[in-house]
Write a protein that holds these residues in place. Structure first.
Motif, PDB file in Angstrom:
ATOM      1  N   GLY A  67       0.682  -1.671   0.016  1.00 27.94           N
ATOM      2  CA  GLY A  67      -0.280  -0.438  -0.263  1.00 27.94           C
ATOM      3  C   GLY A  67       0.720   1.079  -0.088  1.00 27.94           C
ATOM      4  O   GLY A  67       0.239   2.210   0.167  1.00 27.94           O
ATOM      5  N   PHE A  68       1.892   1.116  -0.463  1.00 21.48           N
ATOM      6  CA  PHE A  68       2.701   2.563  -0.134  1.00 21.48           C
ATOM      7  C   PHE A  68       2.552   2.888  -1.680  1.00 21.48           C
ATOM      8  O   PHE A  68       2.333   2.222  -2.884  1.00 21.48           O
ATOM      9  CB  PHE A  68       4.830   2.202   0.023  1.00 21.48           C
ATOM     10  CG  PHE A  68       5.031   1.781   1.817  1.00 21.48           C
ATOM     11  CD1 PHE A  68       5.260   2.961   2.288  1.00 21.48           C
ATOM     12  CD2 PHE A  68       4.301   0.652   2.651  1.00 21.48           C
ATOM     13  CE1 PHE A  68       5.935   2.372   3.383  1.00 21.48           C
ATOM     14  CE2 PHE A  68       4.621   0.872   3.739  1.00 21.48           C
ATOM     15  CZ  PHE A  68       5.114   1.982   4.329  1.00 21.48           C
ATOM     16  N   LEU A  69       2.936   3.995  -1.438  1.00 22.50           N
ATOM     17  CA  LEU A  69       3.205   4.667  -2.737  1.00 22.50           C
ATOM     18  C   LEU A  69       4.226   5.774  -3.274  1.00 22.50           C
ATOM     19  O   LEU A  69       4.377   6.589  -1.818  1.00 22.50           O
ATOM     20  CB  LEU A  69       1.895   5.530  -2.866  1.00 22.50           C
ATOM     21  CG  LEU A  69       0.265   5.209  -2.851  1.00 22.50           C
ATOM     22  CD1 LEU A  69      -0.672   6.523  -3.498  1.00 22.50           C
ATOM     23  CD2 LEU A  69       0.191   4.523  -4.183  1.00 22.50           C
ATOM     24  N   TYR A  70       4.540   5.696  -4.082  1.00 17.76           N
ATOM     25  CA  TYR A  70       5.889   6.981  -4.582  1.00 17.76           C
ATOM     26  C   TYR A  70       5.656   8.147  -4.436  1.00 17.76           C
ATOM     27  O   TYR A  70       4.397   8.423  -5.041  1.00 17.76           O
ATOM     28  CB  TYR A  70       6.247   6.509  -5.976  1.00 17.76           C
ATOM     29  CG  TYR A  70       7.221   7.001  -5.885  1.00 17.76           C
ATOM     30  CD1 TYR A  70       8.437   7.211  -5.549  1.00 17.76           C
ATOM     31  CD2 TYR A  70       7.631   7.510  -8.115  1.00 17.76           C
ATOM     32  CE1 TYR A  70      10.284   7.558  -6.200  1.00 17.76           C
ATOM     33  CE2 TYR A  70       8.835   8.317  -8.169  1.00 17.76           C
ATOM     34  CZ  TYR A  70      10.537   8.355  -7.194  1.00 17.76           C
ATOM     35  OH  TYR A  70      10.952   9.266  -7.565  1.00 17.76           O
ATOM     36  N   THR A  71       6.539   8.998  -3.126  1.00 17.33           N
ATOM     37  CA  THR A  71       6.775  10.237  -3.410  1.00 17.33           C
ATOM     38  C   THR A  71       6.753  11.238  -4.209  1.00 17.33           C
ATOM     39  O   THR A  71       6.414  12.321  -4.279  1.00 17.33           O
ATOM     40  CB  THR A  71       7.257  10.512  -2.033  1.00 17.33           C
ATOM     41  OG1 THR A  71       8.405  10.779  -2.013  1.00 17.33           O
ATOM     42  CG2 THR A  71       6.474  10.208  -0.974  1.00 17.33           C
ATOM     43  N   GLY A  72       7.324  10.787  -5.563  1.00 16.81           N
ATOM     44  CA  GLY A  72       7.842  11.174  -6.122  1.00 16.81           C
ATOM     45  C   GLY A  72       9.007  11.929  -5.812  1.00 16.81           C
ATOM     46  O   GLY A  72      10.304  12.663  -6.717  1.00 16.81           O
ATOM     47  N   GLU A  73       9.603  12.036  -5.340  1.00 19.20           N
ATOM     48  CA  GLU A  73      10.906  11.997  -4.144  1.00 19.20           C
ATOM     49  C   GLU A  73      12.639  11.235  -3.905  1.00 19.20           C
ATOM     50  O   GLU A  73      12.390   9.864  -4.014  1.00 19.20           O
ATOM     51  CB  GLU A  73      10.726  12.544  -3.131  1.00 19.20           C
ATOM     52  CG  GLU A  73      12.554  13.639  -2.252  1.00 19.20           C
ATOM     53  CD  GLU A  73      12.090  13.478  -0.172  1.00 19.20           C
ATOM     54  OE1 GLU A  73      14.004  13.734  -0.080  1.00 19.20           O
ATOM     55  OE2 GLU A  73      11.379  12.728   0.368  1.00 19.20           O
ATOM     56  N   ARG A  74      13.804  11.183  -4.935  1.00 20.28           N
ATOM     57  CA  ARG A  74      14.309  10.349  -4.218  1.00 20.28           C
ATOM     58  C   ARG A  74      15.657  11.131  -4.232  1.00 20.28           C
ATOM     59  O   ARG A  74      16.414  12.459  -3.797  1.00 20.28           O
ATOM     60  CB  ARG A  74      15.109   9.916  -6.505  1.00 20.28           C
ATOM     61  CG  ARG A  74      14.120   9.117  -6.625  1.00 20.28           C
ATOM     62  CD  ARG A  74      14.901   9.269  -8.510  1.00 20.28           C
ATOM     63  NE  ARG A  74      13.779   8.524  -9.262  1.00 20.28           N
ATOM     64  CZ  ARG A  74      13.882   7.861 -10.118  1.00 20.28           C
ATOM     65  NH1 ARG A  74      15.622   6.425  -9.876  1.00 20.28           N
ATOM     66  NH2 ARG A  74      13.447   6.565 -10.438  1.00 20.28           N
TER      67      ARG A  74
END
Length: 177
Positions: free
Chosen positions: A149-156
């Motif tokens: 259920g985790f979503l990628y935040t767009g941050e690296r």
């Protein structure tokens, strides 16, 4: 009033998540002494010795339950297979991390353990959001996080890997209860 569990145990379909004990030290030392596991974590040293396993068990027993909890992942037939933990970090939300011994990869154990830990974090630890990340060269861990259920935040961001001795690009992910 919120009661803090001193030694919670989480049961899932095939797994028991529990505090590591001194009798787990030999198995932990063998499982964790794998560069391909250590290099995908921030804090795991390599080589991982019996002394490291002993220190790990002592450190876990000394954790402040308000700030984090680490669980040994024990499979109903296979015994200990890895570790999952939730803990306060430099981010605004607590972080979750995990590792599974190589012999048990690809069996859905990481996803099941992570889902169990997330359920505990929501209901017993009362957290509504958690962070995690996976090194960009470990897409399998990203798939585990997505299934939980985790979503990628767009941050690296670069995060230091003790085993590699250098920062590694990390995809940051968030889970909301």
């Amino acid at each position: 009033m919120c009661v803090i569990e001193t030694s919670p145990v989480i049961e899932t379909r095939r797994l028991t998540l529990r505090a590591p004990q001194p009798q787990d030290v030999p198995r932990l030392a063998v499982m964790a002494d794998d560069y391909d596991i250590a290099r995908m974590t921030c804090r795991m040293p390599h080589p991982f010795t019996r002394r490291d396993a002993e220190r790990f068990v002592v450190d876990v027993s000394a954790q402040d339950p308000k700030k984090g909890r680490t669980f040994l992942i024990e499979h109903e037939r296979l015994g200990p297979v890895g570790v999952v933990g939730v803990f306060e970090s430099e981010d605004p939300w607590p972080e979750v991390g995990y590792w599974i011994a190589r012999d048990f990869w690809g069996r859905g154990i990481a996803t099941e353990a992570l889902q169990g830990a997330l359920g505990w974090a929501k209901t017993r630890w009362r957290r509504r959001a958690l962070m995690s990340g996976h090194f960009t060269d470990n897409p399998a861990s990203g798939r585990v996080l997505e299934k939980a259920g985790f979503l990628y935040t767009g941050e690296r961001r670069p995060r230091f890997s003790l085993a590699r001795g250098e920062p590694v690009e990390t995809r940051m992910m968030a889970w909301l209860a």
